[in-house]
Design a protein around this motif. Sequence first.
Motif, short mmCIF file in Angstrom:
data_model
loop_
_atom_site.label_atom_id
_atom_site.label_comp_id
_atom_site.label_asym_id
_atom_site.label_seq_id
_atom_site.Cartn_x
_atom_site.Cartn_y
_atom_site.Cartn_z
N LEU A 31 0.83 -1.20 0.00
CA LEU A 31 0.00 0.00 0.00
C LEU A 31 0.86 1.25 0.00
O LEU A 31 0.57 2.23 -0.69
CB LEU A 31 -0.90 -0.03 1.22
N LEU A 34 2.20 1.90 -3.27
CA LEU A 34 1.16 2.38 -4.17
C LEU A 34 0.93 3.87 -3.95
O LEU A 34 0.70 4.63 -4.89
CB LEU A 34 -0.11 1.59 -3.95
N SER A 37 3.40 5.74 -5.74
CA SER A 37 3.10 5.77 -7.18
C SER A 37 2.05 6.81 -7.48
O SER A 37 2.15 7.57 -8.46
CB SER A 37 2.63 4.37 -7.60
N LEU A 38 1.02 6.88 -6.65
CA LEU A 38 -0.02 7.86 -6.88
C LEU A 38 0.53 9.28 -6.79
O LEU A 38 0.14 10.15 -7.59
CB LEU A 38 -1.15 7.66 -5.85
N VAL A 41 2.25 10.11 -9.97
CA VAL A 41 1.29 10.41 -11.04
C VAL A 41 0.72 11.81 -10.85
O VAL A 41 0.48 12.54 -11.81
CB VAL A 41 0.18 9.33 -11.05
N PHE A 52 -5.62 20.92 -10.94
CA PHE A 52 -6.79 20.48 -10.16
C PHE A 52 -6.81 18.98 -10.05
O PHE A 52 -7.06 18.41 -8.97
CB PHE A 52 -8.05 21.01 -10.84
N ALA A 53 -6.52 18.31 -11.19
CA ALA A 53 -6.49 16.85 -11.17
C ALA A 53 -5.41 16.37 -10.21
O ALA A 53 -5.61 15.39 -9.47
CB ALA A 53 -6.24 16.31 -12.57
N LEU A 56 -6.70 16.69 -6.72
CA LEU A 56 -7.70 15.66 -6.42
C LEU A 56 -7.05 14.31 -6.23
O LEU A 56 -7.41 13.55 -5.31
CB LEU A 56 -8.70 15.57 -7.56
N GLU A 57 -6.07 14.03 -7.06
CA GLU A 57 -5.38 12.74 -6.95
C GLU A 57 -4.79 12.57 -5.56
O GLU A 57 -4.95 11.54 -4.91
CB GLU A 57 -4.29 12.67 -8.01
N ILE A 60 -7.90 12.91 -2.63
CA ILE A 60 -8.93 11.85 -2.57
C ILE A 60 -8.31 10.48 -2.74
O ILE A 60 -8.49 9.58 -1.91
CB ILE A 60 -10.00 12.10 -3.64
N TYR A 61 -7.56 10.32 -3.82
CA TYR A 61 -7.09 8.98 -4.12
C TYR A 61 -6.10 8.52 -3.07
O TYR A 61 -6.32 7.56 -2.33
CB TYR A 61 -6.44 8.97 -5.50
N ILE A 65 -8.82 7.09 -0.26
CA ILE A 65 -9.05 5.69 -0.66
C ILE A 65 -7.95 4.79 -0.10
O ILE A 65 -8.21 3.75 0.51
CB ILE A 65 -9.13 5.60 -2.18
N LEU A 68 -8.28 4.33 3.55
CA LEU A 68 -9.34 3.35 3.85
C LEU A 68 -8.80 1.93 3.75
O LEU A 68 -9.05 1.08 4.61
CB LEU A 68 -10.49 3.57 2.86
N PHE A 69 -8.02 1.72 2.71
CA PHE A 69 -7.37 0.42 2.53
C PHE A 69 -6.55 0.06 3.76
O PHE A 69 -6.63 -1.03 4.31
CB PHE A 69 -6.43 0.49 1.33
N LEU B 37 -6.00 -3.90 -4.92
CA LEU B 37 -4.91 -2.98 -5.15
C LEU B 37 -4.60 -2.86 -6.64
O LEU B 37 -4.42 -1.75 -7.17
CB LEU B 37 -3.67 -3.50 -4.42
N ASN B 44 -6.15 3.97 -11.91
CA ASN B 44 -5.27 5.11 -11.90
C ASN B 44 -4.63 5.32 -13.28
O ASN B 44 -4.52 6.44 -13.77
CB ASN B 44 -4.19 4.93 -10.84
N LEU B 48 -4.96 8.57 -15.71
CA LEU B 48 -3.82 9.30 -16.27
C LEU B 48 -4.02 9.54 -17.76
O LEU B 48 -3.79 10.64 -18.28
CB LEU B 48 -2.54 8.51 -16.00
N VAL B 51 -6.70 12.26 -18.29
CA VAL B 51 -6.24 13.62 -17.99
C VAL B 51 -5.27 14.09 -19.06
O VAL B 51 -5.33 15.24 -19.54
CB VAL B 51 -5.60 13.65 -16.59
N GLN B 63 -10.38 16.19 -17.17
CA GLN B 63 -10.35 16.19 -15.71
C GLN B 63 -11.70 15.81 -15.12
O GLN B 63 -11.77 15.21 -14.05
CB GLN B 63 -9.94 17.58 -15.24
N PHE B 66 -11.76 12.29 -15.09
CA PHE B 66 -10.92 11.86 -13.99
C PHE B 66 -11.70 11.86 -12.68
O PHE B 66 -11.60 10.93 -11.87
CB PHE B 66 -9.69 12.75 -13.92
N LEU B 70 -12.62 8.79 -10.25
CA LEU B 70 -12.30 8.84 -8.83
C LEU B 70 -13.48 8.39 -7.99
O LEU B 70 -13.34 7.59 -7.04
CB LEU B 70 -11.93 10.29 -8.49
N VAL B 77 -14.03 0.74 -3.94
CA VAL B 77 -13.18 0.35 -2.81
C VAL B 77 -14.03 0.12 -1.58
O VAL B 77 -13.82 -0.85 -0.84
CB VAL B 77 -12.12 1.43 -2.56
N LEU B 81 -14.01 -3.53 0.01
CA LEU B 81 -13.48 -3.84 1.34
C LEU B 81 -14.53 -4.46 2.22
O LEU B 81 -14.22 -5.33 3.06
CB LEU B 81 -12.91 -2.56 1.95
#
Lengths: 168, 104, 611
Positions: A31, A34, A37-38, A41, A52-53, A56-57, A60-61, A65, A68-69, B37, B44, B48, B51, B63, B66, B70, B77, B81
């Motif tokens: 995790l 990951l 990695s996010l 990106v 903005f993206a 948000l990435e 939020i991501y 998320i 939460l994992f 995962l 993701n 990418l 975007v 976006q 995107f 999301l 998820v 879970l």
Amino acid sequence: MLEITLFYIAATVALVATVLAMTRTNAIHALIYLIVSLLAVAVIFYLIGAAFAAALEIVIYAGAIMVLFVFVIMMLNLGEKGDQRERQWLRPSVWFGPAFLTFILFAELLYMLNGIEGPASTEAVSAKEVGLTLFGPYVLAVEIASMLLLAGLVGSFHLGRRYLEREE
Amino acid sequence: MEGLNIPFNHILLVACLLFSIGLMGLMIRRNIIFILLSLEVMLNASALAFVAAGAHWGQADGQIMFMLILSVAAAEVAVGLGLVLQVQRRFKSLDMDNANRMRG
Amino acid sequence: MSELIWLIPITPLLSSVVLMLLAGKFPRALIAVLGSGSVGISALVTLFFAIGFLSNPEPVQITYWTWMQVGNFAPTVAFYLDGLTLVMMSVITGVGFLIHLFSTEFMEDDVSYARYFAYLNMFVAAMLILVMADNLLLLYLGWEGVGVCSYLLVGFWYQNPSNGQAARKAFIVTRIGDTAMALGLFLLFSELGTLDIQAMGEAAKTNWVIGDTMPVIACLLLLGGAVGKSAQLPLQTWLPDAMAGPTPVSALIHAATMVTAGVYLIARTHELFLFAPPAMMAVAIVGLATSLMAAFTAMTQHDIKRILAYSTISQIGYMFLALGVGAWAAGILHLMTHAFFKALLFLGSGAIIHCLHHEHDIFKMGGLRTRVPVIFWSFMIGSAALAALPFTSGFFSKDQILLNAYLMPGVGPWLWFGGLVGALLTAIYSFRLVFVVFFGEANTEPDKAPGKRMAIPLIVLCILALVGGVFTIPVAQVFPDVGEQHPAMWVEMVSIAVPLIGVGIAYLIFLSKQLNVDGLVNSPVGKGLKRFWFSHWGMDWLYDHLFVKPYYGISAMLSSEPIDGVYNLIVSINQKLNEWLSQSQTGRMRGYIASMVFGLIFVMALSLGVL
């Protein structure tokens, strides 16, 4: 020039982190990789002008998320036994078939990418534009997305109940 | 900031690579957590690509897509879970191969 | 008198129905009276009618009603009585009555007394309809009726399955002939437009020319029907097995009446046969061949009834020979005399079997001359008539047949010679029977003597067998005149001498035992020949291998339902495919994912134009 270098570095980091994430036996380690990695990106997003993206990435991501994992994994409390099991399941012989298929798919994707040219972006797209477009032509999509989230909410509430069997 | 002359198909290449890696992870791993995962990785990667395409054409649609991706990932998820919890309770392990009652 | 003609077939039919429905309750005496009395009434009416006919020989035609009307096919229920019919009717009712009388004593120990007489009466009714019929369709009705009754009576003691088999064999083999005859009727109707026998004769004269193919085919088909019913080549295998029935049945059906139905058919339709010389030659040759084959076989048999059965086949062959060479009257005369002496012989053998508690093997009998003299004299006279010794009825009829055969242009002398060989063999086997059974030492003692009701028919038949040939039967108006040719004297002399020589040979071998043929018989060739002739020239074996075994083989093959196998194959292929494909549903997600990726690759390749 600098940006191109930055881009390549970010891309490399993303790829390496993803590969590592896929191959770890410990879930938490995977995790964390990951999340790295996010973040990489997100850097790429910023570099091509989609700030903005990128925000948000991250927020939020990577921030919701993945967290939460992490929570759920820690709740499951797998422990050392889980690691050993994972190692057992991750023998090299398992990799051949999937690797082959993935390779072919990637080759096709590459073939598809051949004729595409041009720079990644010429100007940045601001958050204001995104907002206007989102609540303009795409407002229906917003509503539908909210319903989707509602469904996710209800579903996860129901599935997360402890005594699902007794209630039946 | 402007275009910065990053070649477009390089970004798409990165997206494809990420997607392939995620796919391979999906096919290989037996643990449910890792499968989820891998799904995240794939989502993701496609985000990418969206975007980058939106930035290429100079429109906000990329976006927006995107953002929709999301929200899908978030809902998925959450439900996923919850399923992980159920699987853990029923089979006492996270092996995906245990859930094979639909075989036939 | 002609208003009462209908009584002749109806009385036995009525009696048969009553016996079938009600006679469970009747006492034996009543059944006997009813059974024989009905045939007796028929005989009386026939007698009155005969007296009337002989003084005024006009054919009588009575139409009762139209059977059906389909297009221009309108057969009627009608009787046509001329001299030929009268001869047949007299034989059927007269000899039939004597046999019924005999049966009342022969069958008196049997449980199914009423059923026996019911069947026998029904048979007489059907046979009378056959001979009295005006058109071929009504004749066919009687034809089928006698076939059914023959089946019922041969299988009378049905508790024994081999009797049932013999009955089935009789019915099935005659059925083959009946089918040929039906085809012949269809052909005749389409050719001549009517099935009325007299009208057919007229139509034939206008439609046909002698030597046409159509008459030949139609007549050969009719011949096919005749050989089935009359047990000639190639459909004669049923008659020896039909001896499984009670002996009076054998006497009535298989000696005197039913087996002569074929002869009657050909005689009745002789006008059609005259248009088909090849068919007539076929009739003659069939008759001669059958006659010789059966005569050889009769010499080797040792069951008394089977000897007489083969003898019947042989004698009917003579009748066919007569019809084939155009000696119609001689054939019918032989039919009549044969009915007398063959019924006599069969009834005599029945009496022997009755008195010797059901012994059939002649080599287990012997010395019965002194013990049952009535039967002895019956057999002597009957065998003498069978062998055509001078001054018996058989002499006159067989003599005429042989002479007319000789006179036929072309193959006549050969036919005559064949007939002579047959006569020699006839004499040998019939007197072999007499000498073995009645002379010598008694191996089995009779335990009772024949009673009056058995003796009287025997005596009456003895008288008829002796003098029956003297009458000229009133068929002169029925058949065309064959002319009064006489062959050379030596032909007649030889014809007379041959049976006597045969009797002499039989005497030397079987009675005085001076001529010892044991060496000849027991030699390898002799043994082989004897077995060959005993099995009736292997005909049963031949039919078994030609028809029965392939049929069983095919039905065994088909019993596993091969046609269903095609559909079952489709089903099983589907099931196999299902089994095989369902293995891909492992329930494991990774497999499903892999297959999805595979599909994705394929679709992408297609859309990219690579594939």
